[in-house]
Design an enzyme around this catalytic site. Structure first.
Site, PDB file in Angstrom:
ATOM      1  N   MET A  93       0.809  -1.209   0.000  1.00 32.10           N
ATOM      2  CA  MET A  93       0.000   0.000   0.000  1.00 32.10           C
ATOM      3  C   MET A  93       0.852   1.273   0.000  1.00 32.10           C
ATOM      4  O   MET A  93       0.312   2.377  -0.023  1.00 32.10           O
ATOM      5  CB  MET A  93      -0.947  -0.006   1.206  1.00 32.10           C
ATOM      6  CG  MET A  93      -2.050  -1.041   1.082  1.00 32.10           C
ATOM      7  SD  MET A  93      -3.048  -0.797  -0.405  1.00 32.10           S
ATOM      8  CE  MET A  93      -4.062  -2.282  -0.373  1.00 32.10           C
ATOM      9  N   ASN A 119      -7.731  -1.978   6.875  1.00 33.10           N
ATOM     10  CA  ASN A 119      -7.163  -2.481   8.121  1.00 33.10           C
ATOM     11  C   ASN A 119      -5.640  -2.436   8.168  1.00 33.10           C
ATOM     12  O   ASN A 119      -5.051  -2.568   9.231  1.00 33.10           O
ATOM     13  CB  ASN A 119      -7.653  -3.919   8.324  1.00 33.10           C
ATOM     14  CG  ASN A 119      -6.952  -4.646   9.436  1.00 33.10           C
ATOM     15  OD1 ASN A 119      -7.130  -4.333  10.618  1.00 33.10           O
ATOM     16  ND2 ASN A 119      -6.122  -5.611   9.085  1.00 33.10           N
ATOM     17  N   HIS A 120      -4.960  -2.224   7.043  1.00 37.69           N
ATOM     18  CA  HIS A 120      -3.503  -2.347   6.987  1.00 37.69           C
ATOM     19  C   HIS A 120      -2.798  -1.153   7.649  1.00 37.69           C
ATOM     20  O   HIS A 120      -3.338  -0.057   7.714  1.00 37.69           O
ATOM     21  CB  HIS A 120      -3.050  -2.440   5.525  1.00 37.69           C
ATOM     22  CG  HIS A 120      -3.437  -1.231   4.725  1.00 37.69           C
ATOM     23  ND1 HIS A 120      -4.703  -1.073   4.190  1.00 37.69           N
ATOM     24  CD2 HIS A 120      -2.744  -0.118   4.371  1.00 37.69           C
ATOM     25  CE1 HIS A 120      -4.756   0.076   3.544  1.00 37.69           C
ATOM     26  NE2 HIS A 120      -3.578   0.678   3.643  1.00 37.69           N
ATOM     27  N   ILE A 121      -1.597  -1.405   8.137  1.00 38.76           N
ATOM     28  CA  ILE A 121      -0.723  -0.334   8.651  1.00 38.76           C
ATOM     29  C   ILE A 121       0.716  -0.662   8.276  1.00 38.76           C
ATOM     30  O   ILE A 121       1.054  -1.808   7.983  1.00 38.76           O
ATOM     31  CB  ILE A 121      -0.814  -0.162  10.189  1.00 38.76           C
ATOM     32  CG1 ILE A 121      -0.454  -1.468  10.905  1.00 38.76           C
ATOM     33  CG2 ILE A 121      -2.173   0.356  10.605  1.00 38.76           C
ATOM     34  CD1 ILE A 121      -0.292  -1.298  12.415  1.00 38.76           C
ATOM     35  N   TYR A 183       2.402   7.306  14.122  1.00 39.64           N
ATOM     36  CA  TYR A 183       1.242   6.418  14.013  1.00 39.64           C
ATOM     37  C   TYR A 183      -0.025   7.133  14.456  1.00 39.64           C
ATOM     38  O   TYR A 183      -1.064   7.086  13.778  1.00 39.64           O
ATOM     39  CB  TYR A 183       1.489   5.181  14.874  1.00 39.64           C
ATOM     40  CG  TYR A 183       0.318   4.253  15.051  1.00 39.64           C
ATOM     41  CD1 TYR A 183       0.006   3.308  14.079  1.00 39.64           C
ATOM     42  CD2 TYR A 183      -0.479   4.308  16.197  1.00 39.64           C
ATOM     43  CE1 TYR A 183      -1.067   2.440  14.240  1.00 39.64           C
ATOM     44  CE2 TYR A 183      -1.554   3.452  16.367  1.00 39.64           C
ATOM     45  CZ  TYR A 183      -1.847   2.523  15.393  1.00 39.64           C
ATOM     46  OH  TYR A 183      -2.908   1.670  15.556  1.00 39.64           O
ATOM     47  N   ALA A 185      -0.644  10.324  14.527  1.00 34.76           N
ATOM     48  CA  ALA A 185      -1.011  11.357  13.552  1.00 34.76           C
ATOM     49  C   ALA A 185      -1.807  10.766  12.400  1.00 34.76           C
ATOM     50  O   ALA A 185      -2.807  11.347  11.958  1.00 34.76           O
ATOM     51  CB  ALA A 185       0.252  12.041  13.024  1.00 34.76           C
ATOM     52  N   LYS A 187      -3.658   8.107  12.445  1.00 35.46           N
ATOM     53  CA  LYS A 187      -4.970   7.655  12.909  1.00 35.46           C
ATOM     54  C   LYS A 187      -5.900   8.834  13.185  1.00 35.46           C
ATOM     55  O   LYS A 187      -7.108   8.768  12.930  1.00 35.46           O
ATOM     56  CB  LYS A 187      -4.813   6.782  14.153  1.00 35.46           C
ATOM     57  CG  LYS A 187      -4.097   5.450  13.899  1.00 35.46           C
ATOM     58  CD  LYS A 187      -4.850   4.591  12.896  1.00 35.46           C
ATOM     59  CE  LYS A 187      -4.243   3.216  12.745  1.00 35.46           C
ATOM     60  NZ  LYS A 187      -4.976   2.372  11.767  1.00 35.46           N
ATOM     61  N   ILE A 218      -4.826  -4.996  21.162  1.00 36.35           N
ATOM     62  CA  ILE A 218      -5.324  -6.296  20.716  1.00 36.35           C
ATOM     63  C   ILE A 218      -4.153  -7.271  20.694  1.00 36.35           C
ATOM     64  O   ILE A 218      -3.021  -6.902  20.363  1.00 36.35           O
ATOM     65  CB  ILE A 218      -5.960  -6.192  19.307  1.00 36.35           C
ATOM     66  CG1 ILE A 218      -6.964  -5.026  19.260  1.00 36.35           C
ATOM     67  CG2 ILE A 218      -6.625  -7.504  18.928  1.00 36.35           C
ATOM     68  CD1 ILE A 218      -8.106  -5.125  20.236  1.00 36.35           C
ATOM     69  N   THR A 222       2.092  -8.834  16.286  1.00 35.88           N
ATOM     70  CA  THR A 222       2.787  -7.567  16.021  1.00 35.88           C
ATOM     71  C   THR A 222       2.624  -6.595  17.177  1.00 35.88           C
ATOM     72  O   THR A 222       3.597  -5.975  17.634  1.00 35.88           O
ATOM     73  CB  THR A 222       2.253  -6.932  14.725  1.00 35.88           C
ATOM     74  OG1 THR A 222       2.466  -7.826  13.635  1.00 35.88           O
ATOM     75  CG2 THR A 222       2.964  -5.620  14.436  1.00 35.88           C
TER      76      THR A 222
END
Length: 292
Positions: A93, A119-121, A183, A185, A187, A218, A222
């Site tokens: 991505m 859902n990806h990061i 991260y 920022a 979101k 969660i 990772t």
């Protein structure tokens, strides 16, 4: 001031009653049967579990992530679980062109699209911010900009199906959190962009819902590796989290909160913001935009 005294109390009462007491439609797994769903970041963790839940519900699923070999295994298991169909398209991505082409390819494979789950990061570690601008840029490009690209590419198909966009975010996108500034920022950007687009959809009568999912810690591999020795809280199960995300999208909820604390939804849900957003629309002259 007179307006505030006259109208604010009943408006506040209405929103509080709606926020805390309105009954949502009950979720039923058959809501997803035959639906055409994209899940990004689906080679592991929450994304993988969402693919499996959707498969059990009889959905058509297209999954994507970087790892071709892992995606093959996910697709194989989806078919074993009862997916109406399951395909994968591997890619990064970070590549905007791939993101655009991926949606078109997925739509062709399934013959349309009902739900886009973003859902990806990018890989994230917990550190004090040291001025690494490249890290900020990568987080914004993968965690935010690619979401925008994917949603824009998917919107024509979602308009045809009166579908849904589901955006997986984080408590770090609703409140200040140390050690994850880049991260966080990205979101926060998701909330600003997709909440604004949701409002535009509302005033222009575009029947495509947008669900923002606010997650706590969660127990993905990772996440647990990233917080080891740093964050001392209990993690919530990824399997249940994945199901709650799907439920929120199917029920077309504006926001989903999933965390191990009962206070998260109550304190971050922020009905005050909803009231201000509602009142702010009075200041806009939107006729020329709506008519176009």
């Amino acid at each position: 001031m007179a307006f505030m005294k006259k109208y604010l109390p009943p408006i506040l009462g209405f929103f509080l009653a709606y926020y805390y007491y309105s009954a949502s439609e009950e979720f039923r797994p058959e809501m997803l049967q035959g639906k055409k769903v994209i899940v990004t970041g689906a080679s592991k963790g929450i994304g993988e579990q969402m693919a499996y839940h959707l498969a059990k519900m009889g959905a058509h699923v297209v999954v994507t992530a970087r790892s071709k070999e892992t995606l093959k295994k996910v697709v194989s298991h989806c078919l074993e679980l009862g997916a109406a169909s399951a395909h994968y398209i591997a890619g990064s991505m970070e590549n905007v062109t791939f993101a655009e082409q991926f949606v078109a390819q997925a739509g062709k494979l399934m013959g349309g699209l009902d739900m886009l789950i973003l859902n990806h990061i990018t890989n994230t570690s917990m550190n004090l911010f040291s001025g690494d601008i490249h890290l900020v840029r990568r987080n914004m490009e993968v965690n935010f900009l690619s979401y925008v690209v994917l949603s824009v590419a998917a919107l024509p198909m979602l308009k045809q199906s009166n579908g849904s966009i589901v955006v997986v975010s984080s408590k770090a996108g609703k409140m200040a959190s140390p050690l994850v500034a880049p991260y966080s920022a990205s979101k926060f950007a998701l909330d600003g962009f997709f909440s604004s687009i949701r409002m535009e959809h509302s005033v222009t009568k575009v029947n495509v819902s947008i669900t923002l999912c606010i997650l706590g810690l969660i127990n993905t591999d990772t996440a647990m590796k990233a917080v080891s020795g740093i964050l001392n809280i209990d993690a919530s199960p990824k399997e249940e989290c994945a199901l709650e995300i799907i439920k929120g999208g199917a029920l077309r909820q504006e926001e989903v909160y999933y965390d191990n604390s009962v206070w998260t939804d109550l304190l971050l849900g922020n009905p005050g913001r909803k009231i201000l957003e509602f009142l702010s629309l009075r200041s806009y002259s939107l006729d020329k935009f709506i008519n176009n």
